[in-house]
Each structure stands twice: as C-alpha cells, then as structure tokens.
Scaffold this active site. Structure first.
Site, mmCIF file in Angstrom:
data_model
loop_
_atom_site.group_PDB
_atom_site.id
_atom_site.type_symbol
_atom_site.label_atom_id
_atom_site.label_comp_id
_atom_site.label_asym_id
_atom_site.label_seq_id
_atom_site.Cartn_x
_atom_site.Cartn_y
_atom_site.Cartn_z
ATOM 1 N N GLN A 197 0.875 -1.293 -0.028
ATOM 2 C CA GLN A 197 0.082 -0.139 -0.061
ATOM 3 C C GLN A 197 0.865 1.240 -0.128
ATOM 4 O O GLN A 197 1.789 1.362 0.722
ATOM 5 C CB GLN A 197 -0.886 0.057 1.360
ATOM 6 N N THR A 198 0.515 2.249 -0.687
ATOM 7 C CA THR A 198 1.211 3.374 -0.804
ATOM 8 C C THR A 198 0.516 4.703 -1.202
ATOM 9 O O THR A 198 -0.303 4.753 -1.990
ATOM 10 C CB THR A 198 2.791 3.226 -1.685
ATOM 11 N N ARG A 199 0.798 5.839 -0.541
ATOM 12 C CA ARG A 199 0.100 7.176 -1.144
ATOM 13 C C ARG A 199 1.328 8.107 -1.649
ATOM 14 O O ARG A 199 1.096 9.450 -1.829
ATOM 15 C CB ARG A 199 -0.808 7.810 0.097
ATOM 16 N N HIS A 203 10.528 5.173 -4.255
ATOM 17 C CA HIS A 203 11.937 5.596 -4.639
ATOM 18 C C HIS A 203 12.569 4.067 -4.242
ATOM 19 O O HIS A 203 12.041 2.997 -4.157
ATOM 20 C CB HIS A 203 12.290 6.654 -3.792
ATOM 21 N N HIS A 206 11.893 1.809 -1.252
ATOM 22 C CA HIS A 206 10.351 1.260 -1.261
ATOM 23 C C HIS A 206 10.589 0.050 -2.334
ATOM 24 O O HIS A 206 9.994 -1.003 -1.874
ATOM 25 C CB HIS A 206 9.325 2.177 -1.794
ATOM 26 N N ARG A 292 6.753 1.026 8.369
ATOM 27 C CA ARG A 292 6.997 1.959 9.864
ATOM 28 C C ARG A 292 5.946 3.051 9.611
ATOM 29 O O ARG A 292 5.670 3.453 8.361
ATOM 30 C CB ARG A 292 8.274 2.577 9.642
ATOM 31 N N ASP A 293 5.059 3.367 10.548
ATOM 32 C CA ASP A 293 4.009 4.502 10.716
ATOM 33 C C ASP A 293 2.956 4.329 9.481
ATOM 34 O O ASP A 293 2.862 5.310 8.698
ATOM 35 C CB ASP A 293 4.786 5.818 10.599
ATOM 36 N N ALA A 295 0.070 4.564 7.293
ATOM 37 C CA ALA A 295 -1.084 5.359 7.055
ATOM 38 C C ALA A 295 -0.848 6.611 8.390
ATOM 39 O O ALA A 295 -1.970 6.768 8.966
ATOM 40 C CB ALA A 295 -2.442 4.913 7.468
ATOM 41 N N ARG A 451 -16.597 42.340 -0.070
ATOM 42 C CA ARG A 451 -15.253 42.616 -0.267
ATOM 43 C C ARG A 451 -14.689 41.097 -0.147
ATOM 44 O O ARG A 451 -13.798 40.830 -0.861
ATOM 45 C CB ARG A 451 -14.461 43.112 0.882
ATOM 46 N N ILE A 477 -7.560 46.013 -1.952
ATOM 47 C CA ILE A 477 -7.230 46.525 -0.450
ATOM 48 C C ILE A 477 -7.048 45.204 0.374
ATOM 49 O O ILE A 477 -6.216 45.040 1.001
ATOM 50 C CB ILE A 477 -8.286 47.564 -0.061
ATOM 51 N N ALA A 478 -7.915 44.206 0.017
ATOM 52 C CA ALA A 478 -7.901 42.824 0.753
ATOM 53 C C ALA A 478 -8.015 43.184 2.378
ATOM 54 O O ALA A 478 -7.052 42.713 2.852
ATOM 55 C CB ALA A 478 -7.051 42.072 0.385
HETATM 56 S S1 PPS Z 1 -11.663 45.385 -1.336
HETATM 57 O O1 PPS Z 1 -12.069 45.720 -0.067
HETATM 58 O O2 PPS Z 1 -10.279 44.735 -1.510
HETATM 59 O O3 PPS Z 1 -12.672 44.545 -2.016
HETATM 60 O O4 PPS Z 1 -11.411 46.679 -2.319
HETATM 61 P P1 PPS Z 1 -11.038 47.019 -3.502
HETATM 62 O O5 PPS Z 1 -11.995 46.279 -4.611
HETATM 63 O O6 PPS Z 1 -9.515 46.839 -3.854
HETATM 64 O O7 PPS Z 1 -11.324 48.519 -3.829
HETATM 65 C C1 PPS Z 1 -11.101 49.289 -5.266
HETATM 66 C C2 PPS Z 1 -11.284 50.784 -4.962
HETATM 67 O O8 PPS Z 1 -12.529 50.931 -4.674
HETATM 68 C C3 PPS Z 1 -12.484 52.659 -4.256
HETATM 69 N N1 PPS Z 1 -13.578 52.423 -3.197
HETATM 70 C C4 PPS Z 1 -13.404 52.094 -1.936
HETATM 71 N N2 PPS Z 1 -12.380 51.749 -1.375
HETATM 72 C C5 PPS Z 1 -12.455 51.310 0.093
HETATM 73 N N3 PPS Z 1 -13.809 51.311 0.899
HETATM 74 C C6 PPS Z 1 -14.671 52.059 0.345
HETATM 75 N N4 PPS Z 1 -15.990 51.932 0.771
HETATM 76 C C7 PPS Z 1 -14.637 52.299 -1.285
HETATM 77 N N5 PPS Z 1 -15.501 52.836 -2.289
HETATM 78 C C8 PPS Z 1 -14.725 52.639 -3.321
HETATM 79 C C9 PPS Z 1 -11.256 52.576 -3.700
HETATM 80 O O9 PPS Z 1 -10.725 53.787 -4.888
HETATM 81 C C10 PPS Z 1 -10.332 51.489 -4.040
HETATM 82 O O10 PPS Z 1 -9.229 51.454 -4.972
HETATM 83 P P2 PPS Z 1 -7.591 52.024 -4.347
HETATM 84 O O11 PPS Z 1 -6.961 51.739 -5.635
HETATM 85 O O12 PPS Z 1 -7.391 51.096 -3.307
HETATM 86 O O13 PPS Z 1 -7.644 53.623 -4.053
#
Ligand code: PPS
Length: 571
Positions: A197-199, A203, A206, A292-293, A295, A451, A477-478
């Site tokens: 048996q292997t996952r 080499h 084995h 040895r060991d 799974a 977002r 922005i994330a």
């Molecule tokens: S997110 O949170 O990551 O989904 O935002 P993002 O898509 O990067 O946002 C892109 C641009 O939207 C403009 N914008 C705002 N940003 C933040 N908050 C609010 N409420 C908002 N409304 C509009 C803003 O210009 C972001 O662009 P950047 O390039 O970051 O300035």
C-alpha cells in the site's frame, strides 16, 4: 494463522451490483426517489462497497454496527471491521427521509450509481467518534478534521443496490475490482500475492523493501497505491501513477503487478492498517506489507506523533488470527553507505553510515532544482517528479499587494509588472483593485460579504494563472486576514505566494487623497470606507512590508524583485 491456512484469492466477496435487468428497473425508479449527491469521499466509499472491496459490508453502516465498530472494531455480529463507513447528510436532507425510504445516490455528474434502502438515521457524537477511532480530537489529524469540520451532522445507514460503477477517465487499464484482480491472479498463476500500500511516489527504499518482502514470503508482488483520497498536500495521483509505471521495470519480469485503489484514506494509523489488510484480502492477496508508521497522519498540535512508528504492526499482529491475510512487517529501509546497499534499520551494524533523505528534504530539493542522488531514487521517477514539480523559477506565482486606498499598491504593482515584462520568461497579469471592480466584480459593493467575494474571485483567477505557470500581480485593498489566508492557500496549491503589505500610514494616504475619496468618506458621503469607517486588519507575517513614504514605486518594485530572487522565483 500461518500463510498456508489462508485461502488463495480471498474469502467470500460481497458485491452489491444488481443484475442488468434489475439495474434497468432501478434506473426507471430513480426519478421518483429522494436523491443525494455523494461527496468525493462518499463516492470512494460507495465504489468500494459496491465492488466488494469492503466485504462483508452490505451498505453504509447502521447505528448498531457503527457503535460497535467505533468502540470495539467489530460489526454488531462480531466480525472484525475497524473503520466506520458512514453516509453523512445534512439536517435538511435527513428531515425529508425516514427508515424504509429508498434514496438514489448520485456521482458528481448526476448519474445514479446505487439505491440505498434506509435502515437507520441518527445524529452521531462526532467528537466521541474521533476520539474512539483516531485516539484524538485534535483536528490537525486529517481524519479528525474531516469528522469535526467537513462532515455532515446526520448519518443514514442502509443496504445498497448497485446500479453502475462510477466512471473513471484516468488510468482505466490500471483499475481493477476485487473480482477482476482475483481473476487476473488465477490467470497469471499467482497463488501467493503480497500487497504493498502506498500514497507516495516510490523510490529505491520502497523498491528494496517490497522486493525483499516478496522474496521473504515467496510471493508475487502487487503494488496497490491509493488514488482515491490521501493526505492533503500529497503529490497528486496522476504524477504518482506515472512514477509507479516507471518503477515496475525495476522488478524481475512477471513477478510484480500494479493496480490502483480508489480508497478514501482516513490516515487512521493502526486501525487503518487493519482495514487496509482486510481490503487486500478482498482483492485476493494473501500477504500484506505493514511498514513503519503505516497510514500515519503526522504530528499533533503539540508537535508529537499521533501514533508510535510500529503501533500499526502491533495492532495487526494482535488480530492476525482472524484476519485471513498474513502481515509482512517491515522496519524502515535505509541506505548503508559502506555496503552501497539498502537494509532494514534494525540490521544496520555499529559504525556503519546510514543515509536517508526525508520527504520534506526531498520536496525541498525538487523545489529548488537541487541534485537528487542515484542511491535515493531512479532517474525515470525523478524526471517525472521534476516535470510535475518544477523548481521555483519555473513555477507560477501570485504576488499579492494589500493596503489602504491610496497607499501606492497600484503604482508599485504596475512598476513591478513592467519590470517583469522587461525580464521576460513568464506571462504576467495585473489584477488591480479598480480594474477588477470594473470587470470581474462590477456588481459588488463594499460590505464585508462583497469584499470577501471580490477577493475570493481575485484569488481564484490568480491561482489559475499560477497553475498555468504565469505570474499574477494582485492589488486590492483586501482588508480581511481570513480571506487573504484563503487566497494564499489557493495559490500555494499551484505555485508560490508573496504577500506584500503596502503599509503607508493612513494619515499619509488621507493627505494624498488622489481620488478625493477620503474627503467624501469623512463627510459621510461614501460609507464603509476602509480605514475611516471600515476596518483594515494588518497582515501579521507578510513576506514584505513597504512604506511608500520611504520608498518610490521604482525602489519598491526593485525590492520585490530581490525578494523573488532570494526565494528562488527568479534566477
Ligand atoms: S476590497 O476591499 O479589496 O474589495 O476593495 P478594492 O476592490 O480593492 O477597492 C477598489 C477601489 O474602490 C474604491 N472604493 C473604496 N475603497 C474602500 N472602501 C470603500 N468604501 C470604497 N468605495 C470605493 C477605492 O478607490 C479602491 O481603490 P484603491 O486603488 O485601493 O484606492
């Protein structure tokens, strides 16, 4: 039980497929039945239930069988069976079915593969199950994680009538049912068969181990790797099977076979080893290698191994008399430099030099394109693995900028894009925040939900680009850490990930206010504005932090190139 007492070609096989006429009748009936789409793991289980690999089971376990399997590794009638095979469903689905009902079980393509007649329905204590079966409720154990975080809360037990097997499009010539494999053994005149048996890719160690095991018990060798579900992060089965095909040439002609097993592993260590042995008996094997060991799920949160290295061998030995297949226990094989030979670790003499390359070290060498010595593996196997896992400078990559609006993300991202284009080599795509909002996410606003959806889409596209070997530069922005983590996971499944936090302070961004958005946000005209009326969770461990009050876009882009170089993504 000695091997001489074991019936060749397995014991009684419980295949659950109905005859063709009945299958036709069932297909007609299906339209009127409640229908459950099997999850990937349930599909693996269903296939092995139907083809008899899980004999003597006749369906997904009912409550009495389940409880005794969980607590004593036995079915209610006392038969040895160590692993609960259960059908977990949602509460909403369970509310629509009762004991006596018939349910159509479908594969992901919607084809009904079996009908389950419900005998039991209950809500199990999944934490208690984890502790009883895996000896832990620590969800770093993949089996525990599945139970606690990914399974559904209600179990439905019942007998199965198989309509047709799930379709596999890959490696069809290497997939056998227990009946087919037993027939092959008969045809080839194989009386004694030892299964391996292997996952993991195989080499030299084995090959040496399996060859010795076969010699030791005077049996033919069946390499039966798992291609259903293995430990998350394992090398994909497509690559592995190409490697196994290469290694077959390293055994004497006619002695060794390869057959794939669509099992969903639980990484349950000792219990899993017992289960694997029973499955191999059902496939007609007379012997089963436990190394040895077996799974093993790795380490727990505290950094300790979940199971001892030879716990699996001990447990299988304990039940040897009622298993119907003979265990061939093996110690770890290591390379002894002075002898230029492999040997079980317990046969190494004092003063001899032992060489070994761990799985982690092997993956590092692949990633960095470093030498893999001949004593460790075979050129054909290494070539396959290098093809599938090229060194970093040929892998795809996601460079993910995050930071406040106006922090300078887009400017740096664009400078980096141009520099990478100038260098050439890999296709470069820029997924800028504004650009994505115009195209991919035009209907979304700025609530947390929207977002997150926006970032998830960016992550999905970026990971696909990385998978195809390209560089994706993202600059949203994330603001939320959890979603950024998800994007990292998506990207790292296919290539590299560099998170660059553009950490320009809020005051500076607001002072610049290039788009006039901060003024509007302060005036309450724009709602939920990041940094003003919506949160920004700072990255804790980004690969890079850049403050544009201290560095120009050109300097920042250059720093990222240096980081890419130091991580091996450019040469
Ligand atoms: S997110 O949170 O990551 O989904 O935002 P993002 O898509 O990067 O946002 C892109 C641009 O939207 C403009 N914008 C705002 N940003 C933040 N908050 C609010 N409420 C908002 N409304 C509009 C803003 O210009 C972001 O662009 P950047 O390039 O970051 O300035």
């Amino acid at each position: 039980m000695t091997s001489e007492l074991i019936a060749p070609h397995g014991g009684e096989l419980k295949e659950l497929y109905v005859d063709p006429a009945r299958a036709e009748a069932l297909k007609q009936e299906v339209a009127d039945l409640p229908s459950w789409d099997l999850t990937p793991r349930q599909l693996c289980d269903a296939e092995l239930l139907l083809n008899g690999a899980f004999s003597p089971l006749t369906g997904f376990l009912g409550e009495a069988d389940y409880a005794r399997v969980r607590d004593e590794m036995r079915l209610a009638d006392g038969t040895l069976w160590p692993m609960p095979i259960t059908l977990d469903v949602t509460e909403a689905f369970a509310a629509g079915v009762k004991v006596g009902d018939r349910i159509a079980l479908r594969c992901p393509e919607g084809v009904p593969i079996a009908i389950l007649t419900v005998t039991d329905q209950w809500s199990p204590d999944r934490r208690a199950e984890a502790v009883a079966v895996f000896g832990s409720d620590d969800d770093t154990h993949p089996g525990v994680d599945f139970l606690l975080n990914r399974s559904n809360p209600v179990y439905v037990g019942g007998t199965l009538e198989g309509i047709e097997p799930p379709t596999h499009y890959d490696f069809r010539h290497l997939r056998d049912t227990p009946r087919e494999l037993r027939e092959k053994f008969k045809k080839w005149g194989w009386q004694r068969v030892v299964a391996f048996q292997t996952r993991n890719p195989m080499h030299r160690a084995h090959q040496e181990l399996t060859f010795r095991a076969a010699q030791q018990v005077e049996a033919n060798l069946l390499i039966q790797p798992v291609v259903g579900m293995t430990k998350p992060g394992d090398i994909d089965h497509y690559t592995r099977v190409r490697c196994y095909e290469k290694i077959l040439d390293c055994y004497p002609d006619q002695t060794t076979g390869l057959s794939l097993l669509g099992l969903a592993m639980r990484m349950g260590g000792p219990r899993e080893a017992l289960w694997h042995a029973i499955i191999r008996k059902n496939y007609g094997c007379t012997h089963f290698i436990v190394g040895r060991d077996h799974a093993g799920p790795g380490q727990n949160r505290a950094g300790e191994d979940f199971y001892g290295p030879y716990d699996a061998q001990e447990l299988v030995a304990k039940y040897q008399d009622e298993l119907g297949i003979q265990m061939v226990p093996f110690q770890m094989m290591v390379y002894v430099q002075e002898r230029a030979q492999y040997a079980p670790v317990d046969e190494v003499k004092e003063g001899e030099t032992v060489l070994n390359i761990s799985g982690t070290e092997f993956r590092r060498r692949l990633r960095e394109g470093l030498d893999i010595p001949e004593w460790f593996s075979y050129p054909g196997v290494v070539q396959e693995l290098r093809r599938a896992y090229p060194p970093r400078d040929r892998q795809g990559l996601v460079i993910f900028f995050t930071g406040l609006s106006g922090s300078g993300k887009s400017t740096i991202a664009n400078a980096l894009r141009v520099k990478l284009m100038e260098m050439g080599g890999r296709p470069v795509t820029l997924l800028d925040g504004d650009l994505v909002r115009k195209n991919l996410s035009s209907e979304l606003g700025f609530s947390r939900e929207h977002r997150d959806l926006n970032i998830q889409r960016i992550g999905f596209v970026a990971a696909e680009i990385a998978k195809a070997g390209g560089i994706a530069i993202c600059a949203p922005i994330a603001p939320y850490a959890a979603m950024r983590r998800q994007v990292r996971e998506m990207a790292e499944a296919h290539g590299g990930f560099i998170e660059a936090h553009v950490a320009t302070p809020l005051e500076v961004c607001e002072q610049r206010d290039r788009k006039g958005l901060y003024a509007k946000a302060r005036a309450g005209i724009i709602k939920e504005f990041t940094g003003i009326s919506d949160p920004y969770e700072e990255p804790e461990n980004p690969e890079m932090r850049i403050d544009t009050t201290e560095a120009s876009a050109d300097e920042a882009a250059h720093r990222i190139l240096l980081k890419m170089e130091s991580l091996g993504f450019i040469k």
